[in-house]
Enzyme design. Structure first.
Site, PDB file in Angstrom:
ATOM      1  N   ASN A 170      -5.764   2.463   1.423  1.00 15.03           N
ATOM      2  CA  ASN A 170      -6.436   1.527   2.319  1.00 15.03           C
ATOM      3  C   ASN A 170      -5.941   1.605   3.752  1.00 15.03           C
ATOM      4  OD1 ASN A 170      -4.245   0.543   0.643  1.00 15.03           O
ATOM      5  ND2 ASN A 170      -4.362  -1.362   1.787  1.00 15.03           N
ATOM      6  N   CYS A 195      -3.685  -7.789   4.227  1.00 14.57           N
ATOM      7  CA  CYS A 195      -2.776  -8.734   3.554  1.00 14.57           C
ATOM      8  C   CYS A 195      -1.443  -8.817   4.265  1.00 14.57           C
ATOM      9  CB  CYS A 195      -2.508  -8.333   2.123  1.00 14.57           C
ATOM     10  SG  CYS A 195      -3.838  -7.498   1.361  1.00 14.57           S
TER      11      CYS A 195
HETATM   12  N1  PLP Z   1      -6.397  -2.274  -3.873  1.00 14.69           N
HETATM   13  C1  PLP Z   1      -6.702  -1.786  -2.675  1.00 14.69           C
HETATM   14  C2  PLP Z   1      -6.557  -0.322  -2.407  1.00 14.69           C
HETATM   15  C3  PLP Z   1      -7.150  -2.635  -1.658  1.00 14.69           C
HETATM   16  O1  PLP Z   1      -7.447  -2.138  -0.459  1.00 14.69           O
HETATM   17  C4  PLP Z   1      -7.271  -4.011  -1.941  1.00 14.69           C
HETATM   18  C5  PLP Z   1      -7.666  -4.949  -0.879  1.00 14.69           C
HETATM   19  O2  PLP Z   1      -7.242  -4.812   0.264  1.00 14.69           O
HETATM   20  C6  PLP Z   1      -6.960  -4.481  -3.216  1.00 14.69           C
HETATM   21  C7  PLP Z   1      -6.519  -3.585  -4.153  1.00 14.69           C
HETATM   22  C8  PLP Z   1      -7.075  -5.941  -3.577  1.00 14.69           C
HETATM   23  O3  PLP Z   1      -8.425  -6.312  -3.600  1.00 14.69           O
HETATM   24  P1  PLP Z   1      -8.879  -7.839  -3.660  1.00 14.69           P
HETATM   25  O4  PLP Z   1      -8.186  -8.537  -2.556  1.00 14.69           O
HETATM   26  O5  PLP Z   1     -10.333  -7.801  -3.479  1.00 14.69           O
HETATM   27  O6  PLP Z   1      -8.481  -8.392  -4.973  1.00 14.69           O
END
Ligand code: PLP
Length: 689
Positions: free
Chosen positions: A154, A329
């Site tokens: 991400n 986050c």
């Molecule tokens: N995994 C990845 C690679 C992400 O980018 C994200 C969100 O930023 C998540 C997991 C978590 O997703 P969610 O917040 O929709 O539960």
């Protein structure tokens, strides 16, 4: 116009998905568990959407469950895998990619602890390109119970080598979790063609709303429900389904299937190339932190030498360009990116990183607008002497500039007439910026001082970096003591003002032309009790009651402590909402809006500020100290006469800091605008299409 370039954090909702959600809420509102016609129609929607998801993800077999998002999918997968590992003596570890979203290691630790498994939880190292070290994985996979590797990262956009990982796991007993969040709609995952056991997805990363996701579970993979209840989703995930979310996700999946809505991979790669070119032109010297050939065509992660992420983020945000410094986050924590650290990138790159990401709805017009705005940001940075090899004439400043970084403060004291300056407590992250400021204003550094007796290694490194970044003519004397004080000098002259050493203290005090002592630099000698009781007696003995003490560390953002606190004005009503401003302005004639954002952040959104219909002044927070002794607070006939001030900044944080300080100094008529410029008007979203 707002240019939204943070699609890896979340996306707006596709118009067709909005329409589908609305229709679901108004017409097809049934509970899919009901057996009447309304319920059956809802159930059909659930079945249709699941069937589409199976086609899009290449998962004709196995389970495909609707969840609230990827975090829930990750929990369910990790719980399922770990429950199946109880009592197994052929495995002793759980492995996850070092750059995995933190939901993964957090879930591994959480369930390992709750289930009392005592397995080692270890990161799989990544190489400088951000890809898993497959040799390392091969060596450790033989004893692993679960291996977690994301499809694409991400922050960096780096795409994992799933074929390589599959091969490395060939002889491993491990279950395999692939976090597919950033791959949805961008990568051909062919889930069932690989031995992937679990793959979570999140709708809001691809134009569906927040609160809907999917979890793929391979046929035969261990499964333990995270939520027990009414038996929905075949008893695997109880709870009445989020049908509006399912309907919206269905519309996005339909758009992926029809092939006409989203840009092709080739078009996305072209968009990225144009953005990369605009960035390189706007910020000469910029480096990209991940190789384009190995990354999603929708993500760019870059660093600009000498420009910290925070500064660039503030500039971009002021210019209406929404990007992020890493994952959304962790955006609230100003720590360097752990993803880039895991890739082994140098500290300057991890501390300056910016992520720019767009979605596959982006079209040429949107990319044109984005490139133009990026170029304007580059110009703004150069115009303020913050980047580039040219130093435009920047207005010379007298007085104190306060910088903060890495949880600490650094002060630049300058005198324009004599072209002299002193830096107190230089910080490594600021060395380049300070050097630029000194060079662009032609200021010669008289000293680089520390407030600790033994400069910590960081302080020494910062001083060295600053010295190296200055031409010899602007460097300070080399004959100094351990705190950086020039040997044999009693005072350092800054025009009509002088900096003196505080005897018996690790600190300095500024004396003005009238012999007053407006400021003392007291390092780590202040505690929060100084707010109520004043500074300790040994320090106070050298100061006057009016002296403001400026700390080295200031985690709570107090900025300054009066030596002997005056009667502070109450803090009630300090934060004001825009809707209440007409009343406030009426009660306090002359109410003036004071923009405390830094100079490079100002001037982009004058129309928004003008909408408040208040007289306006610019006073960057870094310059606030300069107005304290005489400007904002003045004494007439023993009475405090205060001009009413409404501070404003980007988000409301800096303005609240400024307002709190003035209230502590007794100024009763200062306020901070809640939410800052960000909440002033509901931002119009620049449609990507
Ligand atoms: N995994 C990845 C690679 C992400 O980018 C994200 C969100 O930023 C998540 C997991 C978590 O997703 P969610 O917040 O929709 O539960």
């Amino acid at each position: 116009m707002e240019i939204y370039l943070d699609a890896n954090a979340t996306t707006p909702v596709l118009p067709a998905a909005q329409a589908a959600a609305r229709a679901c809420m108004s017409e097809q509102f049934g509970n899919p568990s009901s057996t009447h016609a309304t319920g059956l129609r809802a159930h059909a929607l659930l079945d249709d959407t699941r069937a589409r998801a199976r086609r899009v993800l290449g998962a004709p077999t196995g389970q495909l469950l609707f969840t609230s998002g990827a975090t829930e999918g990750i929990q369910t997968a990790v719980l399922s895998a770990l429950v199946s590992l109880r009592g197994r003596d052929d495995v002793d570890c759980l492995l996850y990619g070092a750059t995995e979203h933190k939901a993964v290691p957090a879930a591994l630790h959480h369930w390992n602890r709750l289930l009392d498994l005592g397995l080692v939880v270890a990161p799989i190292p990544v190489d400088p390109q951000g890809r898993h070290e497959l040799d390392w994985l091969r060596r450790h996979a033989g004893r692993a119970g679960l291996v977690c590797t994301m499809a694409a990262n991400n922050e960096s956009g780096v795409i994992s080598d799933l074929d390589g990982i599959e091969a490395a796991l060939a002889d491993s007993p491990a279950l395999w979790l692939v976090d597919g969040v950033q791959g949805l709609g961008k990568l051909d995952l062919r889930l069932a063609k690989r031995p992937i056991d679990y793959a979570p997805f999140s709708g809001h990363k691809l134009y569906a709303p927040k609160g809907i996701g999917l979890l793929y579970v391979r046929e035969g993979a261990p499964f333990t429900p995270l939520m027990a209840g009414g038996g929905q989703e075949g008893g695997l995930r109880s709870g009445t389904e989020n049908m509006a979310g399912v309907a919206a996700l269905g519309a996005v999946l339909a758009a992926l299937e029809d092939g006409h809505t989203f840009a092709s991979p080739a078009a996305l790669a072209q968009h990225r190339a144009r953005l990369a070119e605009a960035l390189s032109e706007a910020f000469p010297g910029l480096v990209f932190n991940a190789p384009a050939a190995l990354s999603l065509p929708t993500t760019l992660n870059f660093s600009v030498p000498g420009v910290a992420s925070r500064l660039l983020l503030d500039l971009f945000d002021a210019a209406g360009v929404r990007v992020s410094g890493g994952s959304a986050c962790s955006a609230a924590q100003a720590a360097p990116s752990f993803v880039l650290e895991a890739m082994g990138l140098p500290a300057w790159q991890t501390g300056s990183a910016i992520r720019l990401s767009f979605g596959p709805l982006a079209d040429d017009a949107f990319i044109d607008a984005a490139c133009e705005r990026i170029r304007a940001c580059g110009e703004a940075l150069r115009a303020h002497g913050l980047h580039g090899s040219q130093h435009p004439p920047v207005r010379r400043q007298d007085g104190i500039t306060r910088f903060s970084a890495e949880g600490a403060c650094c002060y630049l004291l300058s005198d324009a007439a004599s072209q002299r300056a002193v830096v107190i407590d230089p910080l490594p992250a600021l060395a380049e910026r300070l050097a630029r400021q000194l060079r662009s204003q032609g200021l010669r550094l008289s000293a680089m001082l520390h407030t600790s007796r033994r400069p910590e290694p960081v302080a020494g490194a910062a001083a060295q970096a600053l010295r190296a970044a200055l031409p010899p003519a602007l460097r300070p004397h080399e004959e100094v003591d351990v705190q950086g004080w020039p040997l044999g000098e009693d005072a350092i002259a800054l025009g009509p003002r002088q900096l003196l050493r505080l005897p018996e203290c690790r600190g300095y005090v500024l004396r003005d032309a009238l012999g007053r002592l407006p400021f003392a630099f007291v390092g780590d000698r202040l505690t929060d009790t100084a707010l109520d009781t004043g500074v300790d007696a040994s320090l106070a003995a050298w100061l006057t009651p009016e002296t403001l003490c400026l700390p080295h560390r200031d985690p709570a953002g107090h900025m300054a402590h009066p030596t002997r606190p005056p009667a502070a004005a109450p803090v009630q009503g300090l934060v004001q909402h825009a809707a209440d401003l007409p009343d406030l302005a009426q009660q306090h004639p002359g109410l003036t809006l004071v923009d405390v954002r830094e100079a490079h952040e100002q001037g982009w959104d004058d129309d928004r500020l003008a909408s408040l219909s208040l007289p306006r002044q610019a006073l960057p927070l870094s310059q606030l100290l300069n107005v304290l002794p005489e400007g904002a607070v003045s004494r007439v006939d023993g009475e405090m006469i205060h001009q009413p001030l409404l501070f404003i900044c980007r988000s409301g944080q800096r303005s609240a800091q400024a307002a709190r300080l003035l209230r502590r100094l007794g100024h009763g008529r200062v306020w901070s605008l809640a939410g800052g410029v960000a909440l002033l008007t509901s931002a119009e979203w620049a449609a990507e299409r």
